[in-house]
Every structure is written in structure tokens, then in C-alpha cells.
Design a protein around this motif. Sequence first.
Motif, mmCIF file in Angstrom:
data_model
loop_
_atom_site.group_PDB
_atom_site.id
_atom_site.type_symbol
_atom_site.label_atom_id
_atom_site.label_comp_id
_atom_site.label_asym_id
_atom_site.label_seq_id
_atom_site.Cartn_x
_atom_site.Cartn_y
_atom_site.Cartn_z
ATOM 1 N N LEU A 1 0.847 -1.200 0.000
ATOM 2 C CA LEU A 1 0.000 0.000 0.000
ATOM 3 C C LEU A 1 0.880 1.246 0.000
ATOM 4 O O LEU A 1 0.623 2.191 -0.749
ATOM 5 C CB LEU A 1 -0.920 -0.001 1.227
ATOM 6 C CG LEU A 1 -1.812 1.226 1.380
ATOM 7 C CD1 LEU A 1 -3.236 0.806 1.677
ATOM 8 C CD2 LEU A 1 -1.308 2.136 2.470
ATOM 9 N N LYS A 2 1.928 1.251 0.806
ATOM 10 C CA LYS A 2 2.817 2.409 0.884
ATOM 11 C C LYS A 2 3.613 2.626 -0.392
ATOM 12 O O LYS A 2 3.716 3.751 -0.872
ATOM 13 C CB LYS A 2 3.823 2.234 2.036
ATOM 14 C CG LYS A 2 3.286 2.577 3.364
ATOM 15 C CD LYS A 2 4.301 2.578 4.486
ATOM 16 C CE LYS A 2 5.691 2.169 4.178
ATOM 17 N NZ LYS A 2 6.590 2.179 5.335
ATOM 18 N N SER A 3 4.168 1.568 -0.958
ATOM 19 C CA SER A 3 5.102 1.738 -2.066
ATOM 20 C C SER A 3 4.456 1.649 -3.446
ATOM 21 O O SER A 3 4.751 2.457 -4.322
ATOM 22 C CB SER A 3 6.243 0.732 -1.958
ATOM 23 O OG SER A 3 5.738 -0.591 -2.002
ATOM 24 N N LYS A 4 3.581 0.689 -3.652
ATOM 25 C CA LYS A 4 3.012 0.480 -4.990
ATOM 26 C C LYS A 4 1.685 1.192 -5.200
ATOM 27 O O LYS A 4 1.289 1.451 -6.328
ATOM 28 C CB LYS A 4 2.829 -1.015 -5.249
ATOM 29 C CG LYS A 4 4.139 -1.764 -5.267
ATOM 30 C CD LYS A 4 3.912 -3.235 -5.500
ATOM 31 C CE LYS A 4 5.230 -3.991 -5.415
ATOM 32 N NZ LYS A 4 5.042 -5.426 -5.431
ATOM 33 N N ARG A 5 0.968 1.441 -4.101
ATOM 34 C CA ARG A 5 -0.330 2.119 -4.145
ATOM 35 C C ARG A 5 -1.323 1.412 -5.074
ATOM 36 O O ARG A 5 -2.058 2.053 -5.808
ATOM 37 C CB ARG A 5 -0.152 3.582 -4.525
ATOM 38 C CG ARG A 5 0.765 4.297 -3.538
ATOM 39 C CD ARG A 5 0.772 5.749 -3.744
ATOM 40 N NE ARG A 5 -0.465 6.288 -3.197
ATOM 41 C CZ ARG A 5 -0.816 7.540 -3.280
ATOM 42 N NH1 ARG A 5 -0.048 8.404 -3.875
ATOM 43 N NH2 ARG A 5 -1.955 7.943 -2.780
ATOM 44 N N ASN A 6 -1.320 0.075 -5.045
ATOM 45 C CA ASN A 6 -2.254 -0.723 -5.853
ATOM 46 C C ASN A 6 -3.681 -0.649 -5.311
ATOM 47 O O ASN A 6 -4.629 -0.972 -6.015
ATOM 48 C CB ASN A 6 -1.831 -2.190 -5.885
ATOM 49 C CG ASN A 6 -0.538 -2.399 -6.638
ATOM 50 O OD1 ASN A 6 -0.107 -1.528 -7.377
ATOM 51 N ND2 ASN A 6 0.073 -3.540 -6.446
ATOM 52 N N TYR A 7 -3.830 -0.286 -4.071
ATOM 53 C CA TYR A 7 -5.141 -0.144 -3.417
ATOM 54 C C TYR A 7 -5.019 0.968 -2.383
ATOM 55 O O TYR A 7 -3.917 1.406 -2.067
ATOM 56 C CB TYR A 7 -5.593 -1.465 -2.780
ATOM 57 C CG TYR A 7 -4.472 -2.317 -2.246
ATOM 58 C CD1 TYR A 7 -3.911 -3.325 -3.033
ATOM 59 C CD2 TYR A 7 -3.953 -2.120 -0.977
ATOM 60 C CE1 TYR A 7 -2.855 -4.095 -2.558
ATOM 61 C CE2 TYR A 7 -2.910 -2.894 -0.496
ATOM 62 C CZ TYR A 7 -2.366 -3.879 -1.296
ATOM 63 O OH TYR A 7 -1.332 -4.637 -0.835
ATOM 64 N N HIS A 8 -6.185 1.450 -1.892
ATOM 65 C CA HIS A 8 -6.182 2.603 -0.991
ATOM 66 C C HIS A 8 -6.462 2.269 0.467
ATOM 67 O O HIS A 8 -6.300 3.126 1.328
ATOM 68 C CB HIS A 8 -7.189 3.649 -1.482
ATOM 69 C CG HIS A 8 -6.713 4.356 -2.699
ATOM 70 N ND1 HIS A 8 -7.089 3.998 -3.968
ATOM 71 C CD2 HIS A 8 -5.854 5.377 -2.853
ATOM 72 C CE1 HIS A 8 -6.501 4.781 -4.843
ATOM 73 N NE2 HIS A 8 -5.745 5.630 -4.194
ATOM 74 N N TYR A 9 -6.917 1.064 0.738
ATOM 75 C CA TYR A 9 -7.158 0.722 2.132
ATOM 76 C C TYR A 9 -6.911 -0.766 2.357
ATOM 77 O O TYR A 9 -6.928 -1.576 1.435
ATOM 78 C CB TYR A 9 -8.589 1.083 2.570
ATOM 79 C CG TYR A 9 -9.603 0.056 2.118
ATOM 80 C CD1 TYR A 9 -9.876 -1.072 2.887
ATOM 81 C CD2 TYR A 9 -10.273 0.192 0.911
ATOM 82 C CE1 TYR A 9 -10.783 -2.030 2.461
ATOM 83 C CE2 TYR A 9 -11.174 -0.758 0.480
ATOM 84 C CZ TYR A 9 -11.428 -1.867 1.271
ATOM 85 O OH TYR A 9 -12.311 -2.821 0.845
#
Length: 125
Positions: free
Chosen positions: A23-31
Motif C-alpha cells: 500500500l505504501k510503495s506500490k499504491r495498488n489499493y487505498h485501504y
Amino acid sequence: MISANAAVGMAVNDDCKLRFQELKSKRNYHYITFKIEDQEVVLDKLGDRFTSSLPANECRYAVHDFDFSTDEKCQKSKIIFVAWAPETSKVRNKMVYASSKDRFKRELDGIQVELQATDASEMRA
């Protein structure tokens, strides 16, 4: 009296830390939501529509990559940790989540804001 679990904290499944790093590095999802099962914090859900992801009657932990614009129209994001404990959840459930929260939160490096909520209205920006 403090139970052994409250003093030591729940075990944290490695998948929780891995998904948080994604979540922090790739941001594939928001939660990501997490739940406690069998004395361990485990992955519950992940996705993009955070507001509808929390159950109405059960506690959860969640992290949300929150995007916003500053007054100067600059795009920013913050990672928010949410301790979700709805009024309708069982007292024992609330106690277990409350006593394990700090230990779990320490496993997630990069939390910028912490929020405790009992109702969805408490999470509006």
C-alpha cells in the motif's frame, strides 16, 4: 487485571505487514482492513472504496492511503490508521482490539495519523 494478551499483544500475520508495504510503495489499493482471529491479527479486505469496507457490528483495524489537496492545490496523501469500534460491537471484542492496538500499530512503519472511530461520521475529512 491485565490478561497475557493485553500485556504482550496479538501475533501479527506476516501478510499484514507485506500488504501494508505494498500500500505504501506500490499504491495498488487505498485501504486495508485487518481483523483478529485465533489470537492473531490477519488480513480482512483490501481495495479502493474505504467507506463501505468496515462492518457495522464488529471491530477492525484499518489503514487508509488518504489523498487530498492543500489550499495551494498541491496533491498530497497521508496514511491513516483507524481503530474501528462501533457502539454495537460486543464489549469483549472492543476490549481485545483496544488492548492489542498499540502492538499492532508498531508493526506498521509509516502511519502518519491515528483515528479512533465508532461511527462512519467520525471519519469524514
